[in-house]
Design a protein around this motif. Structure first.
Motif, short mmCIF file in Angstrom:
data_model
loop_
_atom_site.label_atom_id
_atom_site.label_comp_id
_atom_site.label_asym_id
_atom_site.label_seq_id
_atom_site.Cartn_x
_atom_site.Cartn_y
_atom_site.Cartn_z
N TYR A 142 -6.27 35.70 91.84
CA TYR A 142 -7.04 34.65 91.18
C TYR A 142 -8.27 35.29 90.53
N ASN A 143 -8.86 34.62 89.61
CA ASN A 143 -10.08 35.14 88.99
C ASN A 143 -11.19 34.11 89.14
N THR A 144 -11.37 33.67 90.38
CA THR A 144 -12.31 32.57 90.63
C THR A 144 -13.41 32.94 91.64
N GLY A 145 -13.58 34.26 91.86
CA GLY A 145 -14.64 34.71 92.76
C GLY A 145 -14.14 35.73 93.77
N GLY A 146 -15.10 36.39 94.41
CA GLY A 146 -14.76 37.31 95.48
C GLY A 146 -14.56 38.75 95.04
N PRO A 147 -14.48 39.65 96.03
CA PRO A 147 -14.29 41.08 95.73
C PRO A 147 -12.96 41.36 95.02
N LYS A 148 -12.96 42.39 94.21
CA LYS A 148 -11.73 42.81 93.51
C LYS A 148 -10.98 43.86 94.32
N ASN A 149 -11.48 44.17 95.50
CA ASN A 149 -10.87 45.14 96.41
C ASN A 149 -10.13 44.37 97.51
N ILE A 150 -8.82 44.50 97.55
CA ILE A 150 -8.02 43.71 98.50
C ILE A 150 -8.39 44.01 99.96
N ASP A 151 -8.89 45.22 100.22
CA ASP A 151 -9.28 45.59 101.59
C ASP A 151 -10.50 44.80 102.07
N MET A 152 -11.24 44.20 101.13
CA MET A 152 -12.41 43.39 101.51
C MET A 152 -12.07 41.90 101.61
N LEU A 153 -10.80 41.57 101.33
CA LEU A 153 -10.33 40.19 101.49
C LEU A 153 -9.65 40.07 102.85
N PHE A 154 -9.52 38.85 103.38
CA PHE A 154 -9.12 38.68 104.78
C PHE A 154 -7.67 38.21 104.94
N SER A 155 -7.08 38.63 106.03
CA SER A 155 -5.78 38.11 106.45
C SER A 155 -5.94 37.43 107.80
N GLU A 156 -5.01 36.54 108.11
CA GLU A 156 -5.03 35.88 109.42
C GLU A 156 -4.92 36.91 110.54
N GLU A 157 -4.08 37.92 110.36
CA GLU A 157 -3.88 38.94 111.39
C GLU A 157 -5.18 39.68 111.69
N GLU A 158 -5.92 40.02 110.64
CA GLU A 158 -7.20 40.73 110.83
C GLU A 158 -8.19 39.87 111.61
N LEU A 159 -8.28 38.61 111.25
CA LEU A 159 -9.23 37.73 111.94
C LEU A 159 -8.81 37.49 113.39
N ARG A 160 -7.53 37.36 113.64
CA ARG A 160 -7.06 37.19 115.02
C ARG A 160 -7.41 38.40 115.87
N GLU A 161 -7.32 39.57 115.26
CA GLU A 161 -7.67 40.81 115.97
C GLU A 161 -9.19 40.89 116.19
N ASP A 162 -9.95 40.62 115.14
CA ASP A 162 -11.42 40.71 115.23
C ASP A 162 -11.99 39.76 116.29
N PHE A 163 -11.40 38.56 116.39
CA PHE A 163 -11.94 37.53 117.30
C PHE A 163 -10.98 37.23 118.45
N SER A 164 -10.28 38.25 118.89
CA SER A 164 -9.25 38.07 119.93
C SER A 164 -9.83 37.67 121.29
N ASN A 165 -11.14 37.89 121.49
CA ASN A 165 -11.74 37.55 122.79
C ASN A 165 -12.26 36.11 122.85
N PHE A 166 -12.01 35.31 121.81
CA PHE A 166 -12.44 33.91 121.83
C PHE A 166 -11.45 33.06 122.61
N SER A 167 -11.96 32.01 123.25
CA SER A 167 -11.09 31.16 124.07
C SER A 167 -10.22 30.25 123.21
N GLU A 168 -10.73 29.85 122.05
CA GLU A 168 -9.96 29.04 121.10
C GLU A 168 -10.14 29.65 119.72
N LEU A 169 -9.05 29.68 118.97
CA LEU A 169 -9.10 30.29 117.64
C LEU A 169 -8.12 29.56 116.72
#
Length: 197
Positions: A142-169
């Motif tokens: 898309y061309n509607t905002g955000g970084p042009k580097n895909i490594d700086m955009l988020f995936s569900e898997e990355e967020l689940r890993e980053d916040f894996s110690n939360f009781s609810e996610l």
């Protein structure tokens, strides 16, 4: 990077508008006001909104131009926010000190993202809420905002890993129509996370 953000925030126009992010409005309405932290807060639209809702607000960002505009916006809305000049790696708050942390379009390179997310987790009280809205990896098409580097955009898997110690996610990826100042305009692919420590 500080120069990039200082330049973006140096005009009289607000780069992402003065109105708060819709997701922030929707989620804060469900919570009892307490102490909230806004990392990478830029020009202060979300922090100021939270303060008008009765939250005790702390924010940080490396941009001095962003801080100046955030404080102007706070004054215009007759509220006070504690806005500190700091990058993620320099931010330093007491453990278990916030009831809520709101990460709104806080995009970082992968190694820094992982360490920043782990660090922020320590600042949240047990039972505290983490709210996150950012661009998903699909936003690269898309061309509607955000970084042009895909490594700086988020995936569900990355967020689940980053916040894996939360009781609810709860993580959802969706398309939404953005109308947030000149730099967030149009149909976008976003990822949202609501987590309880």
């Amino acid at each position: 990077m500080n120069n990039f953000w200082n330049e973006r925030y140096s005009t009289s126009e607000f780069a992402y508008g003065q109105a708060p992010n819709d997701f922030v409005v929707e989620q804060l309405a469900k919570l009892h006001p307490g102490k909230i932290l806004f990392p990478a807060e830029g020009e202060g639209r979300n922090a100021v909104y939270a303060a008008t809702c009765g939250w005790k607000v702390t924010a940080f960002d490396p941009s001095t131009a962003g801080k100046k505009k955030a404080e102007l916006l706070a004054s215009k809305n007759n509220v006070e926010i504690d806005y500190q000049i700091a990058a993620f790696e320099d931010a330093d708050f007491a453990e278990n000190s916030f009831d809520c942390i709101a990460l709104i379009y806080a995009h970082l390179p992968a190694p820094l993202r992982i360490s920043a997310h782990k660090k922020l987790t320590t600042y949240l009280k047990p039972g505290g809420k983490l709210l996150l809205e950012s661009f998903s990896k699909k936003q690269i098409n898309y061309n509607t905002g955000g970084p042009k580097n895909i490594d700086m955009l988020f995936s569900e898997e990355e967020l689940r890993e980053d916040f894996s110690n939360f009781s609810e996610l709860k993580i959802t990826e969706t398309e939404t129509l953005l109308n947030e100042g000149p730099f967030h305009q149009g149909l976008a692919s976003v990822i949202r996370c609501i987590a309880t420590k």
